[in-house]
Design an enzyme around this catalytic site. Sequence first.
Site, PDB file in Angstrom:
ATOM      1  N   ASP A 157      42.595  44.158  47.321  1.00  7.13           N
ATOM      2  CA  ASP A 157      42.652  45.369  46.482  1.00  7.13           C
ATOM      3  C   ASP A 157      44.052  45.545  45.899  1.00  7.13           C
ATOM      4  O   ASP A 157      44.221  45.864  44.722  1.00  7.13           O
ATOM      5  CB  ASP A 157      42.191  46.618  47.267  1.00  7.13           C
ATOM      6  CG  ASP A 157      42.837  46.757  48.629  1.00  7.13           C
ATOM      7  OD1 ASP A 157      43.499  45.797  49.107  1.00  7.13           O
ATOM      8  OD2 ASP A 157      42.697  47.836  49.242  1.00  7.13           O
TER       9      ASP A 157
ATOM     10  N   LYS B 212      41.251  40.053  52.848  1.00  2.00           N
ATOM     11  CA  LYS B 212      41.003  41.440  53.238  1.00  2.00           C
ATOM     12  C   LYS B 212      41.058  41.469  54.769  1.00  2.00           C
ATOM     13  O   LYS B 212      40.104  41.860  55.450  1.00  2.00           O
ATOM     14  CB  LYS B 212      39.634  41.887  52.687  1.00  2.00           C
ATOM     15  CG  LYS B 212      39.339  43.353  52.825  1.00  2.00           C
ATOM     16  CD  LYS B 212      40.158  44.261  51.925  1.00  2.00           C
ATOM     17  CE  LYS B 212      39.907  45.712  52.268  1.00  2.00           C
ATOM     18  NZ  LYS B 212      40.803  46.662  51.562  1.00  2.00           N
TER      19      LYS B 212
ATOM     20  N   ASP C 103      38.801  36.521  36.735  1.00  6.35           N
ATOM     21  CA  ASP C 103      38.426  37.238  35.508  1.00  6.35           C
ATOM     22  C   ASP C 103      39.526  38.222  35.125  1.00  6.35           C
ATOM     23  O   ASP C 103      39.901  38.340  33.958  1.00  6.35           O
ATOM     24  CB  ASP C 103      37.116  38.032  35.703  1.00  6.35           C
ATOM     25  CG  ASP C 103      35.885  37.248  35.272  1.00  6.35           C
ATOM     26  OD1 ASP C 103      35.897  36.006  35.400  1.00  6.35           O
ATOM     27  OD2 ASP C 103      34.911  37.872  34.822  1.00  6.35           O
TER      28      ASP C 103
ATOM     29  N   ASP D  64      36.548  34.730  42.302  1.00 10.26           N
ATOM     30  CA  ASP D  64      35.673  35.006  41.153  1.00 10.26           C
ATOM     31  C   ASP D  64      36.172  36.249  40.421  1.00 10.26           C
ATOM     32  O   ASP D  64      36.348  36.253  39.199  1.00 10.26           O
ATOM     33  CB  ASP D  64      34.232  35.224  41.652  1.00 10.26           C
ATOM     34  CG  ASP D  64      33.282  35.588  40.527  1.00 10.26           C
ATOM     35  OD1 ASP D  64      33.345  34.926  39.466  1.00 10.26           O
ATOM     36  OD2 ASP D  64      32.496  36.532  40.690  1.00 10.26           O
TER      37      ASP D  64
ATOM     38  N   TYR E  45      29.046  33.274  48.895  1.00 11.06           N
ATOM     39  CA  TYR E  45      28.178  32.628  47.898  1.00 11.06           C
ATOM     40  C   TYR E  45      27.160  31.699  48.556  1.00 11.06           C
ATOM     41  O   TYR E  45      26.093  31.462  48.009  1.00 11.06           O
ATOM     42  CB  TYR E  45      29.007  31.817  46.904  1.00 11.06           C
ATOM     43  CG  TYR E  45      29.522  32.585  45.708  1.00 11.06           C
ATOM     44  CD1 TYR E  45      30.338  33.691  45.876  1.00 11.06           C
ATOM     45  CD2 TYR E  45      29.200  32.182  44.422  1.00 11.06           C
ATOM     46  CE1 TYR E  45      30.822  34.382  44.788  1.00 11.06           C
ATOM     47  CE2 TYR E  45      29.681  32.867  43.320  1.00 11.06           C
ATOM     48  CZ  TYR E  45      30.487  33.965  43.508  1.00 11.06           C
ATOM     49  OH  TYR E  45      30.959  34.640  42.418  1.00 11.06           O
TER      50      TYR E  45
HETATM   51  C1  IPM Z   1      32.218  31.921  37.553  1.00 11.03           C
HETATM   52  C2  IPM Z   1      30.913  32.633  37.331  1.00 11.03           C
HETATM   53  C3  IPM Z   1      29.916  32.141  38.380  1.00 11.03           C
HETATM   54  C4  IPM Z   1      30.489  32.474  39.743  1.00 11.03           C
HETATM   55  C5  IPM Z   1      28.505  32.694  38.223  1.00 11.03           C
HETATM   56  C6  IPM Z   1      27.930  32.436  36.838  1.00 11.03           C
HETATM   57  C7  IPM Z   1      27.571  32.172  39.287  1.00 11.03           C
HETATM   58  O1  IPM Z   1      31.100  33.998  37.378  1.00 11.03           O
HETATM   59  O2  IPM Z   1      32.247  30.675  37.453  1.00 11.03           O
HETATM   60  O3  IPM Z   1      33.221  32.582  37.804  1.00 11.03           O
HETATM   61  O4  IPM Z   1      30.337  33.605  40.210  1.00 11.03           O
HETATM   62  O5  IPM Z   1      31.095  31.591  40.346  1.00 11.03           O
HETATM   63 MG    MG Z   2      33.132  34.586  37.518  1.00 11.60          MG
END
Ligand code: IPM
Ligand code: MG
Length: 359
Positions: free
Chosen positions: A224, A192, A252, A248, A143
């Site tokens: 993975d 990884k 999710d 990240d 990032y």
């Molecule tokens: C998160 C989001 C952010 C990230 C984006 C919006 C930059 O996906 O907070 O997980 O990738 O960190």
């Molecule tokens: Mg995210």
Amino acid sequence: MKTYKIAVLKGDGIGPEIVNEAMKALDAVAEKCGFAVEYDEALLGGCAIDATGVPLPDETVAKCKAADSTLLGAVGGAKWDTLPGHLRPEKGLLGIRSALGLFANLRPARIFEPLREASPLRADIINGSLDIMVVRELTGGIYFGERGRLEENGVQAAYDTEKYSVPEIERIARIGFDLAMKRGKKLCSVDKANVLESSRLWRETVTKMAAEYPEVELSYMYVDNCAMQLVRNPSQFDVILTSNIFGDILSDEASMISGSIGMLASASLGETGSGLYEPIHGSAPDIAGQNMANPLATILSVAMMLKYSLGQPQASDMIETAVAQVLTQARTPDIYVEGMRKVTCSEMGDLVAELIRNA
Ligand code: IPM
Ligand code: MG
């Protein structure tokens, strides 16, 4: 009376709606527990671009630094998607994380009992208790690594670099180990290392630190495999420690196990302890302004703020209890099931505040 100063970054899309409801919950617990809250609003993301031309105005950084903690909604939207990378709303989010030195992102994923049926996973897969804490490194890695475009033999190319130093790995790993000690004493470091050199250094560093935490059962997993294990057998996990980009993605995925991404909170912490708190979901432009977003992830982010930054664990528990209660009565559309009262975003916030006041 103790007064906390909270910087409020409502952001874009559903951000303002959900943050308003979280502020109601914070006001309610403050009243109940005998402290006061003062809010200081600032711009971040698309709304900041519209007002000032940049996604992270200096004034915003200054306000967050001066506050006891920061509450954030969400940033981004189609309107700003065609801007160059350095002017996108997301750059504001990355910028504030970096400017405040928030290297540790805690993303808890757990099943709320009344929402068990909302999980897309089969009941026999999530039958146990499920309480995962993803510890994501937040100010390093790909990032923030060097990136760019170049032309090679007349062909356009682009690159992004993943780089971690030993001190960066150590400080995030320490957060992971310490959290594991307070929880189920299991830490799974995800990388990884079969391919990436940065992952091999990550693994070596974590392994060395394990000697300081003899009670923690440390394991390693390739990312993975971890993505697969999260849907195959999620209850094997306690604390997952991982890099910025893997965290990240995995957070999710882990959030969905709980039924809705609209339920999950996060804390971003640095050396100072003031921290930034936000739901893990985005700005959901498709439902913005319709008063139908689920504010519970933001409300639960306030609970995390009370626990990790403001030293008010009792107030934090009161919010969590109210959220657990409200789920047995009322639902926003994303988690609605037959038999429940279907409520708007603001009704949900009112109900949570009322439950806190009546507690
Ligand atoms: C998160 C989001 C952010 C990230 C984006 C919006 C930059 O996906 O907070 O997980 O990738 O960190
Ligand atoms: Mg995210």
